[in-house]
Design an enzyme around this catalytic site. Structure first.
Site, PDB file in Angstrom:
ATOM      1  N   ASP A 112       5.828   0.680  -5.792  1.00  0.00           N
ATOM      2  CA  ASP A 112       7.054   1.483  -5.843  1.00  0.00           C
ATOM      3  C   ASP A 112       8.268   0.808  -6.468  1.00  0.00           C
ATOM      4  O   ASP A 112       9.393   1.310  -6.357  1.00  0.00           O
ATOM      5  CB  ASP A 112       7.405   1.966  -4.428  1.00  0.00           C
ATOM      6  CG  ASP A 112       6.438   3.049  -3.971  1.00  0.00           C
ATOM      7  OD1 ASP A 112       6.172   3.963  -4.771  1.00  0.00           O
ATOM      8  OD2 ASP A 112       5.933   2.966  -2.842  1.00  0.00           O
ATOM      9  N   ASP A 177       2.390   9.916  -7.380  1.00  0.00           N
ATOM     10  CA  ASP A 177       3.770   9.411  -7.356  1.00  0.00           C
ATOM     11  C   ASP A 177       3.977   8.263  -8.347  1.00  0.00           C
ATOM     12  O   ASP A 177       5.077   8.031  -8.841  1.00  0.00           O
ATOM     13  CB  ASP A 177       4.150   8.885  -5.959  1.00  0.00           C
ATOM     14  CG  ASP A 177       3.546   9.642  -4.806  1.00  0.00           C
ATOM     15  OD1 ASP A 177       2.479  10.258  -4.985  1.00  0.00           O
ATOM     16  OD2 ASP A 177       4.121   9.613  -3.713  1.00  0.00           O
TER      17      ASP A 177
HETATM   18  N1  GLY Z   1       6.216   8.142  -2.872  1.00  0.00           N
HETATM   19  C1  GLY Z   1       6.012   8.508  -1.549  1.00  0.00           C
HETATM   20  C2  GLY Z   1       6.390   9.901  -1.231  1.00  0.00           C
HETATM   21  O1  GLY Z   1       6.689  10.695  -2.097  1.00  0.00           O
HETATM   22  O2  GLY Z   1       6.399  10.216  -0.061  1.00  0.00           O
END
Ligand code: GLY
Length: 411
Positions: A112, A177
């Site tokens: 992330d 994501d």
């Molecule tokens: N990237 C994690 C979410 O969207 O919850």
């Protein structure tokens, strides 16, 4: 009697008036954001080593440690509000909160970094041109690239994923994501002239397009690979209703991610994917009239089956996910720039979503909801957490969408 007639006449006249004009709408929402963010800062500044994320059961702010995927969104929101409002006090706070993320440039334990660093340092560099921010972003891109595996053709999202069915643990899971983290890599190639970051981003996008997007342009949440053979070995969900359902925020990440990859590559296959995913979202039978989706497009549908360990069974209520709507609105404003004959339509859809989010149904009132901007998002029903609450990333993409709308409207 006289005042009754005046009220009736006024109601009849008002019903012919257009909705608030765009500029007033944007201005009023940024005014509101400034009030909320400044109130939130009073709370947040008391604990500068944790980062606002959501609210707890008592309605108080819940903040996370440095390593949560959401830590870039509070500084990012401060930057966006400071920019649109030309507010020096908010800018100073944005600088302070951004600087706290500096150690993350070496962080390699999940994927992330793009969210964490590009929403904070990315905005910081864009708005100030300060080279120190640029260097931190390049180091962050290097750290993210350590998670790329050539055989799988992907960046590993999490170090492992335990299936909700209770029968498997995967060691190379990739989630939709992850498309969002690629913007940091495109940035690093442009800044350094080294194509490696961009090559990794493109390979990851290609692999995602092949395995994560269905023929009808809906999406799988988690796709797992065997790193010895490069084979795809599992398609499941972590935060959606079922493996074969479409998790609303995942679909939103895909629309946004493929639009951004098209911007950076100009390869038409990414535009086709972005438009296909956007059309799927906007035309879905289960999308409510206000275009704010339920947390999963297929929630509660008896044709879909949550894993036995998922909490999805325990929450049959039709919760909405305002965060998915905010991400989609922002993405559609950008997609409209590339979509030819469909541009005006995407723009109108983005504006309609923003108007829903800014209505009393979703927007918090001043001083409420621990000073977040939007109510009614869902973090993860499958994990049984963050259900029907404000979330900092919903606020960030709401502000970004407002800013994109503001740019269309001009000064
Ligand atoms: N990237 C994690 C979410 O969207 O919850």
């Amino acid at each position: 009697m006289k005042s009754f007639i005046v009220v009736i006449c006024c109601m009849a006249f008002c019903s012919f008036l257009p909705l608030t004009d765009g500029k007033t709408f944007v201005k009023e929402n940024f005014r509101f954001a400034s009030v909320q963010l400044k109130n939130m800062l009073v709370d947040a500044d008391k604990s500068p080593n944790i980062f606002p994320k959501t609210i707890d059961a008592k309605g108080k702010m819940h903040a996370t440690n440095l390593y949560d995927w959401t830590t870039g969104f509070f500084p990012g929101s401060l930057w966006l509000a400071a920019e649109s409002l030309h507010d020096k006090a908010l800018e100073n706070k944005a600088i302070e909160w951004t600087n706290r993320l500096e150690p993350l440039q070496y962080f390699t334990q999940h994927h992330d970094l793009g969210f964490m660093m590009y929403c904070s340092y990315g905005n910081a560099y864009r708005l100030t041109g300060n080279k120190a921010y640029r260097d931190i972003l390049i180091q962050s891109a290097k750290s993210l690239c350590t998670r790329f595996n050539k055989t799988a053709g992907s960046i590993k999202s999490w170090n492992k994923f335990v299936s909700w069915h209770g029968n498997k643990t995967y060691d190379f899971p990739v989630i939709i994501d992850n498309m969002m983290n690629l913007e940091l890599l495109f940035f690093a190639s442009k800044q350094t002239g080294d194509p490696i970051y961009k090559e990794i981003a493109i390979k990851h996008a290609e692999t995602t397009m092949k395995y994560q997007i269905r023929d009808d342009y809906s999406s799988y949440h988690v796709v797992c690979y065997d790193t010895l053979t490069g084979k795809m070995v599992g398609r499941e969900t972590a935060q959606g209703y079922a493996d074969n359902s479409t998790w609303s925020r995942g679909q939103a990440w895909g629309i946004y991610g493929f639009t951004m990859v098209y911007r950076e590559t100009k390869d038409p296959k990414y535009l086709k994917t972005a438009m296909g995913m956007a059309d799927w979202y906007l035309n879905a039978n289960s999308l409510p009239k206000d275009k704010v989706p339920y947390w999963d497009f297929n929630m509660g549908d008896t044709a879909y089956h949550p894993g036995k360990n998922s909490h999805a069974f325990q929450h049959p209520q039709p919760y909405r996910d305002a965060s998915a709507a905010a991400i989609t609105a922002s993405a559609l404003f950008e997609l409209a720039n590339y979509a030819g004959a469909k541009s005006k339509w995407y723009q109108a859809q983005a504006i309609a979503i923003l108007e829903s989010l800014a209505s009393p149904a979703y927007r918090a009132t001043e001083g409420s909801d621990a000073n977040f901007l939007l109510k009614h998002s869902v973090g993860s029903i499958a994990h049984g957490v963050e259900i029907d609450v404000p979330l900092i990333y919903a606020d960030y993409y709401f502000l970004e969408a407002l800013q994109r709308y503001q740019k269309i409207l001009g000064k």
